[in-house]
Design an enzyme around this catalytic site. Structure first.
Site, PDB file in Angstrom:
ATOM      1  N   LYS A  43       0.838  -1.200   0.000  1.00  0.00           N
ATOM      2  CA  LYS A  43       0.000   0.000   0.000  1.00  0.00           C
ATOM      3  C   LYS A  43       0.883   1.264   0.000  1.00  0.00           C
ATOM      4  O   LYS A  43       2.095   1.175   0.209  1.00  0.00           O
ATOM      5  CB  LYS A  43      -0.917  -0.028   1.228  1.00  0.00           C
ATOM      6  CG  LYS A  43      -1.862  -1.254   1.270  1.00  0.00           C
ATOM      7  CD  LYS A  43      -2.825  -1.135   2.449  1.00  0.00           C
ATOM      8  CE  LYS A  43      -3.350  -2.475   2.905  1.00  0.00           C
ATOM      9  NZ  LYS A  43      -4.248  -2.330   4.079  1.00  0.00           N
ATOM     10  N   TYR A  69     -12.045  -3.006  -2.413  1.00  0.00           N
ATOM     11  CA  TYR A  69     -12.510  -3.218  -1.034  1.00  0.00           C
ATOM     12  C   TYR A  69     -14.033  -3.334  -0.938  1.00  0.00           C
ATOM     13  O   TYR A  69     -14.587  -3.114   0.142  1.00  0.00           O
ATOM     14  CB  TYR A  69     -12.006  -2.086  -0.137  1.00  0.00           C
ATOM     15  CG  TYR A  69     -10.567  -2.253   0.333  1.00  0.00           C
ATOM     16  CD1 TYR A  69     -10.143  -3.412   0.984  1.00  0.00           C
ATOM     17  CD2 TYR A  69      -9.632  -1.227   0.156  1.00  0.00           C
ATOM     18  CE1 TYR A  69      -8.832  -3.559   1.431  1.00  0.00           C
ATOM     19  CE2 TYR A  69      -8.316  -1.370   0.607  1.00  0.00           C
ATOM     20  CZ  TYR A  69      -7.929  -2.538   1.248  1.00  0.00           C
ATOM     21  OH  TYR A  69      -6.627  -2.672   1.701  1.00  0.00           O
ATOM     22  N   ASN A  73      -1.202  -0.300   7.707  1.00  0.00           N
ATOM     23  CA  ASN A  73      -0.619  -1.637   7.922  1.00  0.00           C
ATOM     24  C   ASN A  73       0.122  -2.177   6.700  1.00  0.00           C
ATOM     25  O   ASN A  73       0.389  -3.361   6.595  1.00  0.00           O
ATOM     26  CB  ASN A  73      -1.674  -2.608   8.470  1.00  0.00           C
ATOM     27  CG  ASN A  73      -2.817  -2.855   7.513  1.00  0.00           C
ATOM     28  OD1 ASN A  73      -2.776  -2.413   6.358  1.00  0.00           O
ATOM     29  ND2 ASN A  73      -3.830  -3.577   7.955  1.00  0.00           N
ATOM     30  N   HIS A 115      -1.490  -5.593   1.642  1.00  0.00           N
ATOM     31  CA  HIS A 115      -2.744  -6.316   1.459  1.00  0.00           C
ATOM     32  C   HIS A 115      -2.439  -7.713   0.941  1.00  0.00           C
ATOM     33  O   HIS A 115      -1.537  -7.889   0.130  1.00  0.00           O
ATOM     34  CB  HIS A 115      -3.632  -5.596   0.425  1.00  0.00           C
ATOM     35  CG  HIS A 115      -4.783  -6.448  -0.022  1.00  0.00           C
ATOM     36  ND1 HIS A 115      -5.960  -6.533   0.674  1.00  0.00           N
ATOM     37  CD2 HIS A 115      -4.914  -7.308  -1.065  1.00  0.00           C
ATOM     38  CE1 HIS A 115      -6.773  -7.397   0.073  1.00  0.00           C
ATOM     39  NE2 HIS A 115      -6.156  -7.881  -0.982  1.00  0.00           N
ATOM     40  N   GLU A 130      -9.444 -10.679  -7.129  1.00  0.00           N
ATOM     41  CA  GLU A 130      -8.498  -9.567  -7.023  1.00  0.00           C
ATOM     42  C   GLU A 130      -7.446  -9.612  -8.125  1.00  0.00           C
ATOM     43  O   GLU A 130      -7.090  -8.574  -8.682  1.00  0.00           O
ATOM     44  CB  GLU A 130      -7.851  -9.557  -5.630  1.00  0.00           C
ATOM     45  CG  GLU A 130      -8.871  -9.161  -4.550  1.00  0.00           C
ATOM     46  CD  GLU A 130      -8.390  -9.329  -3.119  1.00  0.00           C
ATOM     47  OE1 GLU A 130      -9.177  -9.026  -2.200  1.00  0.00           O
ATOM     48  OE2 GLU A 130      -7.242  -9.775  -2.903  1.00  0.00           O
TER      49      GLU A 130
END
Ligand code: DAT
Ligand code: MG
Length: 151
Positions: free
Chosen positions: A11, A51, A114, A117, A128
Site C-alpha cells: 500500500k 474493497y 498496515n 494487502h 483480485e
C-alpha cells in the site's frame, strides 16, 4: 504440487516508507514465485471495487482514500499454499496484534497504516487478480529453484 496464486499489494505507506524490497524479499526467500508486478496509483473508484466487501464499514471511505493516495505495488505470487501462508507472512490486520516476525508485526504500528494487502481466500484471490491484472500480465515460467524448494 498444488500451485495457487494470490494477490499481494504494498500500500502507499509501504511504498513511501521504502519497504518494497523488504516485503518482496520475504515472499521470495520463502520460495514463492513472483508472476506479476506493477506500480500504479489506483483511482478512488478502483479502490472501492477492490474493497467492495467492506463498503458498509465506517472506515471504508478513509480506507479507499488512502489506497488511492499514492503508488501501490501490485503483485501476484504463486506457490503451494501461498494464499493462506501469504496471510501468515503478513500477520494480523491490526499490527498491535500481529506477531513479531510477520510483516505487519515487524514493520507497522496502526491498523490504518498496515502497509500490505493479501487476498483472504481462493475466491478473493481469483477476483483480485482479475481486477488488478490483465491475463497477459501474468507470466508463467518454471524456476530452477523449484526442484530444490519442493523436492
Ligand atoms: P486485511 O487487510 O487484514 O485483510 P480487512 O480486509 O478486514 O483486513 O480490512 C482491510 C483494510 O481495512 C485493513 O488492512 C486496514 C483497514 N481496516 C480494517 N479494520 C479497520 C478498522 N477497524 N479501522 C480502520 N481501518 C481498518
Ligand atoms: Mg482483507
Amino acid at each position: 504440487a498444488e500451485m495457487e496464486r494470490t494477490f499481494i499489494a504494498i500500500k502507499p505507506d509501504g511504498v513511501q516508507r521504502g519497504l518494497i524490497a523488504e516485503i518482496i524479499s520475504r515472499f521470495e526467500r520463502k520460495g514463492f514465485k513472483l508472476v506479476a508486478i506493477k506500480i500504479v496509483v489506483p483511482s478512488k473508484g478502483f479502490a472501492q471495487k477492490h474493497y467492495h466487501d467492506l463498503k458498509e464499514r465506517p472506515f471504508f471511505n478513509g480506507l479507499c482514500d488512502f489506497l488511492s493516495s499514492g503508488p501501490v505495488v501490485a503483485m501476484v505470487w504463486e506457490g503451494e499454499g501461498v494464499i493462506k501462508y501469504g496471510r501468515k507472512l503478513i500477520g494480523a490486520t491490526d499490527p498491535q496484534k500481529s506477531e513479531p516476525g510477520t510483516i505487519r508485526g515487524d514493520l507497522a504500528i496502526v491498523v490504518g497504516r498496515n502497509i500490505i494487502h493479501g487476498s483472504d481466500g481462493p475466491e478473493t484471490a481469483k477476483d483480485e487478480i482479475k481486477l488488478w491484472f490483465k491475463p497477459e500480465e501474468l507470466v508463467s515460467y518454471s524456476s530452477n529453484a523449484e526442484k530444490w524448494i519442493y523436492g
